[in-house]
Design a protein around this motif. Structure first.
Motif, PDB file in Angstrom:
ATOM      1  N   VAL A   7       1.051  -1.234   0.018  1.00  0.00           N
ATOM      2  CA  VAL A   7      -0.242  -0.074  -0.073  1.00  0.00           C
ATOM      3  C   VAL A   7       0.886   1.132  -0.065  1.00  0.00           C
ATOM      4  N   SER A   8       0.667   2.354  -0.801  1.00  0.00           N
ATOM      5  CA  SER A   8       1.340   3.545  -0.882  1.00  0.00           C
ATOM      6  C   SER A   8       1.445   4.032   0.352  1.00  0.00           C
ATOM      7  N   VAL A 105     -10.382   1.236  -5.307  1.00  0.00           N
ATOM      8  CA  VAL A 105      -9.977   1.800  -4.103  1.00  0.00           C
ATOM      9  C   VAL A 105     -10.192   0.776  -2.854  1.00  0.00           C
ATOM     10  N   SER A 139      -5.015   4.933  -3.862  1.00  0.00           N
ATOM     11  CA  SER A 139      -5.296   4.449  -2.465  1.00  0.00           C
ATOM     12  C   SER A 139      -5.960   5.301  -1.719  1.00  0.00           C
TER      13      SER A 139
END
Length: 248
Positions: A7-8, A105, A139
């Motif tokens: 995950v960023s 998302v 995200s």
């Protein structure tokens, strides 16, 4: 991307989402000012005008509510239920936005509630198209950054219009009404990949145009969106069946 293992980081993604919306600020400012001027002309105070932008944050609904507030309580004027129903219909399209974003998302329940509060047409469109360029897909940070980017400028412009709207030029006179339609066309064109998407876009546009003659905007987009999705599913199914029949 749902299901992705990585995950960023929140803040870098947040600022990328924030910056991606800045080209749309130019179109957002005059509309927020116009809303504030309309609300003030309907009898709302500066604080009441600003409070609606802070809590509602839905341009078309705020315009409609401001107009309805002018006749609220008067004989033949709008009722509280009428104002609520009007804003509900105008925002019904957000149901489709939420369904679409849920495929792109990955959000927890609290994140869904936060993202839903600040979701707009513009942030949905930009995240849907530009989010593909994000590492690991769009995200929560990227989505919230895009949403709060417009929230910031919308509220700052509302305050500007509420305080000094009487001396500002009319947005229509500046010709800024074409900015948002052109922006959405710019987002749509890269998504037209193949005959099915072109047919669905054309059919949805024609249906929306026809329904707009008799129905409110939010409901029109909802019906045209559902109809377009069903048409796209049917055309894709037909295309797949033909390929299987041909042994491809």
């Amino acid at each position: 991307m749902p299901g992705s293992a990585s995950v960023s980081p929140f803040w870098p993604a947040f600022w990328r989402g924030y910056r991606v919306m800045t080209p749309l600020w130019l179109g957002m400012v005059p509309f927020a000012v116009a809303y504030a001027v309309t609300a003030r002309a309907s009898g709302l105070s500066v604080w009441e005008t600003q409070l609606m932008s802070l809590t509602v944050f839905a341009g078309a609904s705020q315009f409609a509510a401001a107009g309805l507030f002018a006749g609220y309580g008067a004989i033949g004027g709008a009722s509280a239920i009428g104002i609520v129903l009007t804003t509900f219909l105008l925002n019904a399209r957000h149901l489709l936005y939420g369904l679409s974003l849920s495929r792109q998302v990955k959000l927890s329940r609290p994140q869904r509630l936060i993202a839903a509060q600040f979701l707009t047409d513009e942030s949905y469109g930009m995240v849907t198209v530009r989010g593909e360029q994000e590492p690991d897909g769009p995200s929560f940070g990227y989505l919230l950054g895009a949403e709060l980017s417009l929230y910031t400028v919308w509220n700052a412009s509302t305050l500007l219009g509420a305080v000094g709207g009487a001396v500002l030029p009319s947005p229509e006179a500046l010709g800024v009404g074409v900015i948002f339609p052109l922006a959405f066309l710019g987002l749509l064109v890269p998504m037209l990949r193949g005959r099915v998407t072109v047919l669905v876009a054309l059919a949805s546009g024609l249906v929306a145009w026809g329904l707009s003659r008799v129905l409110p905007g939010g409901l029109v987009i909802l019906l045209a969106g559902v109809g377009g999705a069903l048409l796209g599913a049917w055309l894709t199914g037909q295309q797949t069946a033909q390929r299987q029949k041909a042994g491809l």
